[in-house]
Design an enzyme around this catalytic site. Sequence first.
Site, PDB file in Angstrom:
ATOM      1  N   LYS A  99       0.904  -0.920   0.089  1.00 36.61           N
ATOM      2  CA  LYS A  99      -0.022   0.266   0.027  1.00 36.61           C
ATOM      3  C   LYS A  99       0.716   0.948   0.313  1.00 36.61           C
ATOM      4  O   LYS A  99       0.890   1.918   0.904  1.00 36.61           O
ATOM      5  CB  LYS A  99      -1.113   0.113   0.990  1.00 36.61           C
ATOM      6  CG  LYS A  99      -1.999  -1.296   1.025  1.00 36.61           C
ATOM      7  CD  LYS A  99      -2.922  -1.119   2.332  1.00 36.61           C
ATOM      8  CE  LYS A  99      -4.156  -1.726   2.148  1.00 36.61           C
ATOM      9  NZ  LYS A  99      -3.213  -3.693   2.841  1.00 36.61           N
TER      10      LYS A  99
ATOM     11  N   ILE B  90       5.524  10.384  -2.250  1.00 41.05           N
ATOM     12  CA  ILE B  90       5.658  11.558  -2.945  1.00 41.05           C
ATOM     13  C   ILE B  90       6.554  10.418  -3.140  1.00 41.05           C
ATOM     14  O   ILE B  90       6.802   9.490  -3.547  1.00 41.05           O
ATOM     15  CB  ILE B  90       7.024  12.205  -2.200  1.00 41.05           C
ATOM     16  CG1 ILE B  90       8.283  11.407  -2.133  1.00 41.05           C
ATOM     17  CG2 ILE B  90       6.400  12.973  -1.170  1.00 41.05           C
ATOM     18  CD1 ILE B  90       9.262  12.324  -2.059  1.00 41.05           C
ATOM     19  N   PRO B  91       6.419  10.349  -5.119  1.00 41.54           N
ATOM     20  CA  PRO B  91       6.666  10.459  -6.177  1.00 41.54           C
ATOM     21  C   PRO B  91       8.555   9.092  -6.260  1.00 41.54           C
ATOM     22  O   PRO B  91       8.507   8.500  -6.639  1.00 41.54           O
ATOM     23  CB  PRO B  91       6.747  11.098  -7.698  1.00 41.54           C
ATOM     24  CG  PRO B  91       6.150  12.312  -7.049  1.00 41.54           C
ATOM     25  CD  PRO B  91       5.905  12.363  -5.639  1.00 41.54           C
TER      26      PRO B  91
ATOM     27  N   THR C  18       9.998   8.405  -3.691  1.00 46.51           N
ATOM     28  CA  THR C  18      10.308   7.503  -2.657  1.00 46.51           C
ATOM     29  C   THR C  18       9.142   6.607  -3.059  1.00 46.51           C
ATOM     30  O   THR C  18       9.849   5.389  -2.798  1.00 46.51           O
ATOM     31  CB  THR C  18      10.006   7.871  -1.177  1.00 46.51           C
ATOM     32  OG1 THR C  18      10.354   9.599  -0.814  1.00 46.51           O
ATOM     33  CG2 THR C  18       9.852   7.048  -0.137  1.00 46.51           C
TER      34      THR C  18
ATOM     35  N   SER D 158     -11.883  -2.017   1.836  1.00 46.29           N
ATOM     36  CA  SER D 158     -12.828  -3.415   2.858  1.00 46.29           C
ATOM     37  C   SER D 158     -13.700  -2.943   3.631  1.00 46.29           C
ATOM     38  O   SER D 158     -14.376  -3.835   4.197  1.00 46.29           O
ATOM     39  CB  SER D 158     -12.498  -4.170   2.753  1.00 46.29           C
ATOM     40  OG  SER D 158     -11.579  -5.439   3.832  1.00 46.29           O
TER      41      SER D 158
ATOM     42  N   GLY E 222     -15.251 -13.997   3.430  1.00 44.00           N
ATOM     43  CA  GLY E 222     -14.946 -14.696   4.614  1.00 44.00           C
ATOM     44  C   GLY E 222     -14.371 -13.527   5.636  1.00 44.00           C
ATOM     45  O   GLY E 222     -15.293 -13.572   5.515  1.00 44.00           O
TER      46      GLY E 222
ATOM     47  N   GLY F 288     -16.460 -10.622   6.126  1.00 41.23           N
ATOM     48  CA  GLY F 288     -18.020 -11.448   5.228  1.00 41.23           C
ATOM     49  C   GLY F 288     -18.488 -11.282   4.080  1.00 41.23           C
ATOM     50  O   GLY F 288     -19.849 -11.423   4.039  1.00 41.23           O
TER      51      GLY F 288
ATOM     52  N   SER G  10     -18.709 -11.891   0.193  1.00 43.14           N
ATOM     53  CA  SER G  10     -18.834 -13.451  -0.675  1.00 43.14           C
ATOM     54  C   SER G  10     -18.617 -13.384  -2.249  1.00 43.14           C
ATOM     55  O   SER G  10     -18.461 -12.638  -2.273  1.00 43.14           O
ATOM     56  CB  SER G  10     -20.431 -13.803  -0.937  1.00 43.14           C
ATOM     57  OG  SER G  10     -20.787 -13.847  -1.964  1.00 43.14           O
TER      58      SER G  10
ATOM     59  N   SER H 219     -18.663 -15.298  -4.944  1.00 40.93           N
ATOM     60  CA  SER H 219     -20.122 -15.082  -5.954  1.00 40.93           C
ATOM     61  C   SER H 219     -20.398 -13.724  -5.900  1.00 40.93           C
ATOM     62  O   SER H 219     -20.672 -13.421  -6.890  1.00 40.93           O
ATOM     63  CB  SER H 219     -20.836 -16.157  -5.551  1.00 40.93           C
ATOM     64  OG  SER H 219     -20.693 -16.894  -4.860  1.00 40.93           O
TER      65      SER H 219
HETATM   66  O1  NUP Z   1      -8.684  -3.075   1.108  1.00 42.65           O
HETATM   67  C1  NUP Z   1      -8.560  -3.894   1.485  1.00 42.65           C
HETATM   68  N1  NUP Z   1      -8.907  -4.739   2.427  1.00 42.65           N
HETATM   69  C2  NUP Z   1      -7.985  -5.561   2.998  1.00 42.65           C
HETATM   70  O2  NUP Z   1      -8.663  -6.626   3.603  1.00 42.65           O
HETATM   71  C3  NUP Z   1      -7.237  -3.640   1.102  1.00 42.65           C
HETATM   72  C4  NUP Z   1      -5.946  -4.840   1.427  1.00 42.65           C
HETATM   73  N2  NUP Z   1      -5.200  -4.780   0.648  1.00 42.65           N
HETATM   74  N3  NUP Z   1      -6.668  -5.504   2.309  1.00 42.65           N
HETATM   75  C5  NUP Z   1      -5.777  -6.992   2.346  1.00 42.65           C
HETATM   76  O3  NUP Z   1      -6.824  -8.353   2.183  1.00 42.65           O
HETATM   77  C6  NUP Z   1      -5.724  -7.481   4.275  1.00 42.65           C
HETATM   78  O4  NUP Z   1      -4.382  -6.509   4.185  1.00 42.65           O
HETATM   79  C7  NUP Z   1      -5.744  -8.802   4.269  1.00 42.65           C
HETATM   80  O5  NUP Z   1      -4.405  -9.134   3.738  1.00 42.65           O
HETATM   81  C8  NUP Z   1      -6.377  -9.579   3.036  1.00 42.65           C
HETATM   82  C9  NUP Z   1      -7.772 -10.220   3.697  1.00 42.65           C
HETATM   83  O6  NUP Z   1      -7.958 -10.553   4.972  1.00 42.65           O
HETATM   84  P1  NUP Z   1      -7.968 -11.783   5.146  1.00 42.65           P
HETATM   85  O7  NUP Z   1      -9.412 -10.511   6.063  1.00 42.65           O
HETATM   86  O8  NUP Z   1      -9.392 -12.743   3.926  1.00 42.65           O
HETATM   87  O9  NUP Z   1      -7.684 -12.537   5.747  1.00 42.65           O
END
Ligand code: NUP
Length: 221
Positions: A62, A66-67, A69, A117, A173, A176, A178, A180
């Site tokens: 993630k 700055i550009p 770095t 997420s 998972g 929460g 899914s 699909s």
């Molecule tokens: O928005 C994001 N949500 C997220 O969970 C961006 C991510 N990179 N992650 C990564 O996805 C989080 O750091 C972890 O490595 C993975 C989800 O893992 P899990 O919730 O299925 O265990």
Amino acid sequence: MEKNTRLILALDVLDSDEAIRISKAVAGHVDAIKVGYPLVLASGLQIIEKLVKYAPIIADFKVADIPNTNRLICEQVFDAGADAVIVQGFTGHDSLEACVELARERKKDIFVVTEMSHPGALDLMQEAGKAIAKMAADQCASGVVAPATRPERVKQIRRIIGEELAIISPGVGAQGGSASDAIMAGTDWVIVGRSLYQSADPAGAAAGIVREIKKVIKDSS
Ligand code: NUP
């Protein structure tokens, strides 16, 4: 990254032997393995070289600087053998451009986080998510990261970026979401961590998710 099983393992374990054991077990069930700070800080950047024989490696750092770095970070990660780097988009066009340009030179991929997420992403990030998606498309990044926990946002982001860019979606998972629902919303790959690496049978768990993905694609066609 070949689109085959449409499943990416998020390998957030801390022990390198365990990381290798799980990667070996799920090889063939996953199209890529995502490593991030937990594993790399615990076991060193060399873990990437050890895992790359099982699947292409996405380095989830993630990157948000700055550009100059950003470029230095991505150089280190590509030199270590990673195929792709996940970067933040909120730092703006020039920071992103530094990563995308380097990836183009090296024939590697950059995935740009749009909206995360977890619930806290609604505090600040969601407002910028669509603009970040547009920026990723304008800069011709390889793809974006969008939340499987909010399939409606995946749908909106797909409309913004079109079909050229890929969407990879964490949150299936343990968080929460899914698999699909995310696939039906337009994601190309789902990213699954704890539901796989904490399973007593990671290969069986991965095969189950792949079956679910294949079934929903077949049922909808
Ligand atoms: O928005 C994001 N949500 C997220 O969970 C961006 C991510 N990179 N992650 C990564 O996805 C989080 O750091 C972890 O490595 C993975 C989800 O893992 P899990 O919730 O299925 O265990």
